[in-house]
Scaffold this motif. Structure first.
Motif, PDB file in Angstrom:
ATOM      1  N   ARG A 197       0.804  -1.282  -0.032  1.00 22.65           N
ATOM      2  CA  ARG A 197       0.100  -0.101   0.110  1.00 22.65           C
ATOM      3  C   ARG A 197       0.912   1.364  -0.018  1.00 22.65           C
ATOM      4  O   ARG A 197       0.411   2.467   0.154  1.00 22.65           O
ATOM      5  CB  ARG A 197      -1.061  -0.058   1.182  1.00 22.65           C
ATOM      6  N   LYS A 198       2.402   1.073  -0.109  1.00 17.08           N
ATOM      7  CA  LYS A 198       2.983   2.033  -0.066  1.00 17.08           C
ATOM      8  C   LYS A 198       3.243   2.683   1.180  1.00 17.08           C
ATOM      9  O   LYS A 198       3.401   4.063   1.199  1.00 17.08           O
ATOM     10  CB  LYS A 198       2.748   3.119  -1.456  1.00 17.08           C
ATOM     11  N   GLY A 199       2.995   2.131   2.304  1.00 17.67           N
ATOM     12  CA  GLY A 199       3.005   2.442   3.323  1.00 17.67           C
ATOM     13  C   GLY A 199       4.418   2.473   4.275  1.00 17.67           C
ATOM     14  O   GLY A 199       5.093   2.121   3.632  1.00 17.67           O
ATOM     15  N   PRO A 200       4.275   2.407   5.369  1.00 20.05           N
ATOM     16  CA  PRO A 200       5.710   2.377   6.103  1.00 20.05           C
ATOM     17  C   PRO A 200       6.449   1.116   6.458  1.00 20.05           C
ATOM     18  O   PRO A 200       5.478   0.187   6.386  1.00 20.05           O
ATOM     19  CB  PRO A 200       5.637   3.170   7.441  1.00 20.05           C
ATOM     20  N   ARG A 201       7.574   1.203   6.735  1.00 24.44           N
ATOM     21  CA  ARG A 201       8.098  -0.260   7.343  1.00 24.44           C
ATOM     22  C   ARG A 201       7.498  -0.577   8.880  1.00 24.44           C
ATOM     23  O   ARG A 201       7.647   0.455   9.405  1.00 24.44           O
ATOM     24  CB  ARG A 201       9.510  -0.065   7.238  1.00 24.44           C
ATOM     25  N   VAL A 202       6.837  -1.559   8.989  1.00 21.89           N
ATOM     26  CA  VAL A 202       6.502  -1.781  10.580  1.00 21.89           C
ATOM     27  C   VAL A 202       7.347  -2.530  11.185  1.00 21.89           C
ATOM     28  O   VAL A 202       8.147  -3.451  10.615  1.00 21.89           O
ATOM     29  CB  VAL A 202       4.910  -2.401  10.293  1.00 21.89           C
ATOM     30  N   GLU A 203       7.240  -2.479  12.464  1.00 18.10           N
ATOM     31  CA  GLU A 203       8.075  -3.344  13.223  1.00 18.10           C
ATOM     32  C   GLU A 203       7.415  -4.459  13.916  1.00 18.10           C
ATOM     33  O   GLU A 203       6.262  -4.562  13.662  1.00 18.10           O
ATOM     34  CB  GLU A 203       8.581  -2.477  14.704  1.00 18.10           C
ATOM     35  N   GLN A 204       8.342  -5.660  14.368  1.00 24.17           N
ATOM     36  CA  GLN A 204       7.568  -6.856  14.475  1.00 24.17           C
ATOM     37  C   GLN A 204       7.061  -6.816  15.989  1.00 24.17           C
ATOM     38  O   GLN A 204       7.859  -6.177  16.968  1.00 24.17           O
ATOM     39  CB  GLN A 204       8.755  -8.050  14.501  1.00 24.17           C
ATOM     40  N   GLY A 205       5.797  -7.210  16.025  1.00 21.19           N
ATOM     41  CA  GLY A 205       5.110  -7.173  17.287  1.00 21.19           C
ATOM     42  C   GLY A 205       5.369  -8.542  17.787  1.00 21.19           C
ATOM     43  O   GLY A 205       5.818  -9.399  17.565  1.00 21.19           O
ATOM     44  N   PRO A 206       4.711  -8.725  19.262  1.00 20.72           N
ATOM     45  CA  PRO A 206       4.643 -10.129  19.763  1.00 20.72           C
ATOM     46  C   PRO A 206       3.960 -11.363  19.005  1.00 20.72           C
ATOM     47  O   PRO A 206       2.854 -10.913  18.290  1.00 20.72           O
ATOM     48  CB  PRO A 206       4.014  -9.819  21.127  1.00 20.72           C
ATOM     49  N   TYR A 207       4.033 -12.282  19.118  1.00 20.60           N
ATOM     50  CA  TYR A 207       3.365 -13.687  18.678  1.00 20.60           C
ATOM     51  C   TYR A 207       1.823 -13.428  19.067  1.00 20.60           C
ATOM     52  O   TYR A 207       1.741 -13.049  20.088  1.00 20.60           O
ATOM     53  CB  TYR A 207       3.996 -14.754  19.394  1.00 20.60           C
ATOM     54  N   THR A 208       0.848 -13.463  17.908  1.00 24.16           N
ATOM     55  CA  THR A 208      -0.322 -13.532  18.329  1.00 24.16           C
ATOM     56  C   THR A 208      -1.079 -14.736  17.670  1.00 24.16           C
ATOM     57  O   THR A 208      -2.374 -14.989  18.106  1.00 24.16           O
ATOM     58  CB  THR A 208      -1.011 -12.104  17.480  1.00 24.16           C
ATOM     59  N   GLY A 209      -0.494 -15.423  16.883  1.00 27.62           N
ATOM     60  CA  GLY A 209      -1.234 -16.578  16.312  1.00 27.62           C
ATOM     61  C   GLY A 209      -2.077 -16.296  15.172  1.00 27.62           C
ATOM     62  O   GLY A 209      -2.973 -17.360  15.038  1.00 27.62           O
ATOM     63  N   ASP A 210      -2.058 -15.078  14.438  1.00 28.20           N
ATOM     64  CA  ASP A 210      -2.959 -14.840  13.715  1.00 28.20           C
ATOM     65  C   ASP A 210      -2.429 -14.658  12.063  1.00 28.20           C
ATOM     66  O   ASP A 210      -2.872 -14.090  11.319  1.00 28.20           O
ATOM     67  CB  ASP A 210      -3.830 -13.555  13.809  1.00 28.20           C
TER      68      ASP A 210
END
Length: 173
Positions: free
Chosen positions: A50-63
């Motif tokens: 979507r030409k958006g930002p680089r996102v950081e990895q969050g905690p495991y969610t299982g989704d």
């Protein structure tokens, strides 16, 4: 992308809770960490499409399967493939191939670690192999790939892909 993502999502859906601590061929990750990495990959590449930002990895969610569906929806738009990513400074087609490599290889990683069958789409493997052979040195410099593992010249394309990026196709838990 779709077939590779669907096959990897199928492997993820079949991982049992008691398998989350198992080792994987991806030395940095156990099963839970690897699924968490895949969750981040899906979220990141949805944003990038979507030409958006680089996102950081969050905690495991299982989704992961749900995130992967959103990533595929973002890449299904023709404009996702156009131009260069503002966040990564790379052509969008390069990013799509990076996503493909992650789906094919990490699907194998999880299947191997959890004792599941894994038959990736042959076209996806060929595309991932061709891309990786061209980008492997950059991938090694960035820490994405390990030292190559020798495989026979006539090895199956998946085994050659695994060897190029530093996985031993004969790895067992």
């Amino acid at each position: 992308m779709t077939r590779a993502t669907e096959r990897t999502a199928g492997v993820v859906r079949s991982v049992r809770q008691e398998q989350l601590g198992l080792l994987t061929p991806c030395e940095k990750f156990d099963v839970e960490d690897l699924i968490n990495h895949l969750e981040w990959v899906a979220e990141l590449f949805e944003s990038l499409a979507r030409k958006g930002p680089r996102v950081e990895q969050g905690p495991y969610t299982g989704d992961f399967p749900e995130r992967a569906e959103r990533a595929l929806a973002a890449w299904s738009r023709p404009e996702a493939w156009e131009g260069t990513s503002p966040a990564m400074g790379m052509p969008m087609t390069t990013l799509a191939h990076m996503y493909l490599v992650d789906m094919v290889v990490h699907g194998w990683d999880l299947a191997r670690a959890t004792g599941q069958e894994y038959a990736p789409d042959p076209e996806a493997v060929e595309r991932a192999l061709g891309f990786t052979e061209n980008m492997v040195e950059m991938g090694r410099r960035r820490g994405a790939f390990g030292p190559p593992v020798a495989v026979p010249d006539d090895a199956a394309p998946l085994d050659r892909l695994l060897g190029v990026i530093g996985r031993d196709p004969a790895w067992t838990p």
